[in-house]
Design an enzyme around this catalytic site. Sequence first.
Site, mmCIF file in Angstrom:
data_model
loop_
_atom_site.group_PDB
_atom_site.id
_atom_site.type_symbol
_atom_site.label_atom_id
_atom_site.label_comp_id
_atom_site.label_asym_id
_atom_site.label_seq_id
_atom_site.Cartn_x
_atom_site.Cartn_y
_atom_site.Cartn_z
ATOM 1 C CD GLU A 44 -20.897 -14.667 19.382
ATOM 2 O OE1 GLU A 44 -20.400 -13.605 18.959
ATOM 3 O OE2 GLU A 44 -20.412 -15.790 19.159
ATOM 4 C CE LYS A 133 -16.495 -16.364 14.768
ATOM 5 N NZ LYS A 133 -16.936 -15.086 15.357
#
Length: 211
Positions: A44, A133
């Site tokens: 990412e 997350k």
Amino acid sequence: MSNNKFSWELFEKAPIVGIVRNLSIEAVKQILPVYRAAGLTTIEITMNTPGAGDIIRYALANESEGLNIGAGTVCTKEDLEVALDAGAQFIVTPILNKKVIKSCVKKGVPVFPGAYTPSEIYNAWSLGANVVKVFPATALGPEYIKDLRGPMNQLKLMPTGGVSLENMNEFLKAGATGLGIGGQLFDKKLIDAKDWDGLLTHFRRFVEGLR
């Protein structure tokens, strides 16, 4: 939005999401082939990295073979629009933003929202998060993941913050679906020294740690 869709098969092969923050596009150009060569598959680019959109576009145009390329630190709908316009294949947030999650679900883009407490984590999951997350995981450690999955074993959790070579296996044994790793993975000294062979060896240690 990217025509190349996120591959869960690739993610499961090496369930680490590498977090690129505040690296130049020149550095990322060198890192991406090394990352893939090491056997890592998902990366990412954080939206608070200067030129994040351009880095995502470059990565997708030139290095998308064998890699999932997404956007992190997506805090607002505006961030999301910039990320998807650049082609991000998945979205990671540090916080629980219902609008961002719902928009991703509607568009069919995998979303890994950040949450901390059991209620936040369950809410994120209920809204349609593919993986939650758990951030920051630094202080609570692997036992927290194990505790969460006791009553809520349907959750897919990705601890982020404080995950290292030394403790990554403990997080996986505790039931983590994946691991978000930033500074521990993207070794600043190796990158600043342009030691790409050293970085390859470093990355491979994490891949070996998954086994």
